[in-house]
Write a protein that holds these residues in place. Sequence first.
Motif, PDB file in Angstrom:
ATOM      1  N   MET A  14       0.480  -1.413   0.533  1.00 48.02           N
ATOM      2  CA  MET A  14       0.278  -0.188  -0.432  1.00 48.02           C
ATOM      3  C   MET A  14       0.925   1.651  -0.437  1.00 48.02           C
ATOM      4  O   MET A  14       0.749   2.463  -1.197  1.00 48.02           O
ATOM      5  N   LEU A  15       1.436   0.704   0.381  1.00 46.34           N
ATOM      6  CA  LEU A  15       3.012   2.434   1.030  1.00 46.34           C
ATOM      7  C   LEU A  15       3.147   2.859  -0.283  1.00 46.34           C
ATOM      8  O   LEU A  15       3.949   3.691  -0.990  1.00 46.34           O
ATOM      9  N   ALA A  72      -9.456   0.412  -1.136  1.00 47.58           N
ATOM     10  CA  ALA A  72      -9.316  -0.456   0.274  1.00 47.58           C
ATOM     11  C   ALA A  72      -9.889   0.280   1.216  1.00 47.58           C
ATOM     12  O   ALA A  72     -10.355  -1.391   2.205  1.00 47.58           O
ATOM     13  N   GLU A  73     -10.366   1.201   1.397  1.00 45.62           N
ATOM     14  CA  GLU A  73     -11.141   1.560   2.804  1.00 45.62           C
ATOM     15  C   GLU A  73     -12.793   0.800   2.621  1.00 45.62           C
ATOM     16  O   GLU A  73     -13.225   0.329   3.813  1.00 45.62           O
ATOM     17  N   ARG A 139      -6.931   1.996  -9.117  1.00 43.91           N
ATOM     18  CA  ARG A 139      -7.373   1.842  -7.770  1.00 43.91           C
ATOM     19  C   ARG A 139      -7.598   0.228  -7.398  1.00 43.91           C
ATOM     20  O   ARG A 139      -8.316   0.357  -6.203  1.00 43.91           O
ATOM     21  N   SER A 140      -7.443  -0.808  -8.049  1.00 43.67           N
ATOM     22  CA  SER A 140      -7.735  -1.810  -7.613  1.00 43.67           C
ATOM     23  C   SER A 140      -6.905  -2.950  -7.144  1.00 43.67           C
ATOM     24  O   SER A 140      -7.115  -3.865  -6.652  1.00 43.67           O
ATOM     25  N   ASP A 348      -3.373  -3.076   7.034  1.00 46.82           N
ATOM     26  CA  ASP A 348      -3.260  -3.729   8.713  1.00 46.82           C
ATOM     27  C   ASP A 348      -4.654  -4.436   7.855  1.00 46.82           C
ATOM     28  O   ASP A 348      -4.805  -6.189   8.489  1.00 46.82           O
ATOM     29  N   ILE A 349      -5.646  -3.452   8.168  1.00 47.35           N
ATOM     30  CA  ILE A 349      -7.103  -4.412   8.315  1.00 47.35           C
ATOM     31  C   ILE A 349      -7.364  -5.338   6.974  1.00 47.35           C
ATOM     32  O   ILE A 349      -7.815  -7.183   7.250  1.00 47.35           O
ATOM     33  N   LEU A 350      -6.822  -5.072   5.710  1.00 42.46           N
ATOM     34  CA  LEU A 350      -6.695  -6.097   4.718  1.00 42.46           C
ATOM     35  C   LEU A 350      -6.106  -7.469   5.209  1.00 42.46           C
ATOM     36  O   LEU A 350      -6.320  -8.676   4.405  1.00 42.46           O
TER      37      LEU A 350
END
Length: 355
Positions: A14-15, A72-73, A139-140, A348-350
């Motif tokens: 992600m980063l 992502a969110e 964005r996917s 983190d959540i994913l």
Amino acid sequence: MDRPASLQHYKAAMLLSGAGDALGYRNQLWEYNESGPAIHQELKKLGGLNNITVKLPDWPVSDDTVLHLATAEALATGKEGEELLQEVAAGYVEAMKDMEGRKPGPSSILGVSQLRPGSAGGYRVPYNPEGTGCGAAMRSMCIGLRYPNPEQLSTLVAVAVETGRMTHPHPTGFLGAVASALFTSYAAQRRPITTWGRGLVKEACPIARSLVRSQGFAVKETERDWSYFSEKWEWYLQQRGLAEGVGPVLWPAPYGPTERDVAYKSFSLSGWAGRSGHDAPMIALDALLGAGPDWEELMGRAGFHGGDSDSTAVIACCCWGLLYGTEGVAPSNHLQLEYRDRLEHSADILYTLSH
């Protein structure tokens, strides 16, 4: 790279996707520079990639990362099916309020303006024969972080198709979302990069086509415009000697910034490399195949060329981070990145949801 994808790899994915976006964009200066060699010259004058501190105001993320974060969110809520699609649609509407100086594309702007999250079927927009751009592809990637396992392929494809169609209902556009999501899942699986393109054409695209038919939405138009994406990908795989998914990769010699500009243009739909749904992931894959674990080489190929450089970098760097982590990346390239906290938090959540 033989270690399974860890939480650190997810965070790096992600980063670094955000860092690659900011670097390839360079506050509009490099996304709209049509010469790879000129960008490489400017990079030299800046002291090279390792000398760049990616932070505001000079190095903002573009629309690519803002919309990737929105995807992502929404996925991080853990919702599924129609509930998830409504969540994504709402996220895109919200994200469009954060576009000052970020240059969203015309199909993204039009598509989001037509979304009606909260109402029945409000995540669907009318077919757009112009919706071939890379806005869905860029964005996917995070869909592959949420559904990284081989047995989740049909879910990954369904989510990529339906979220892609929210702005890019043309198959050249929304199949780009399938490609980006798929390549990220392959990176998480540690599947050999030489097999990725064939997997897209032979495994994922047929699932996407069945899905579109089963949904009964814009089937006729989608069928009419279907073939370009797969045909262009088959052509590319032939060029690289990867039609069967095994190497060795065939490279033009030489293949520096000048030659890559010519090659990338030949991948493209209309002469602007990386602008479309099929060739943004194609350039990203080309860069991953050529760079291996070398971050500078990856950016040289995926982020500093005379095309839609932020959109190709955002895809390539997400996969690269998932493969290699942040090892070998100058901390100045990502430590002060805009939205760093949100990118890491969603990773983190994913990670938790996918395990």
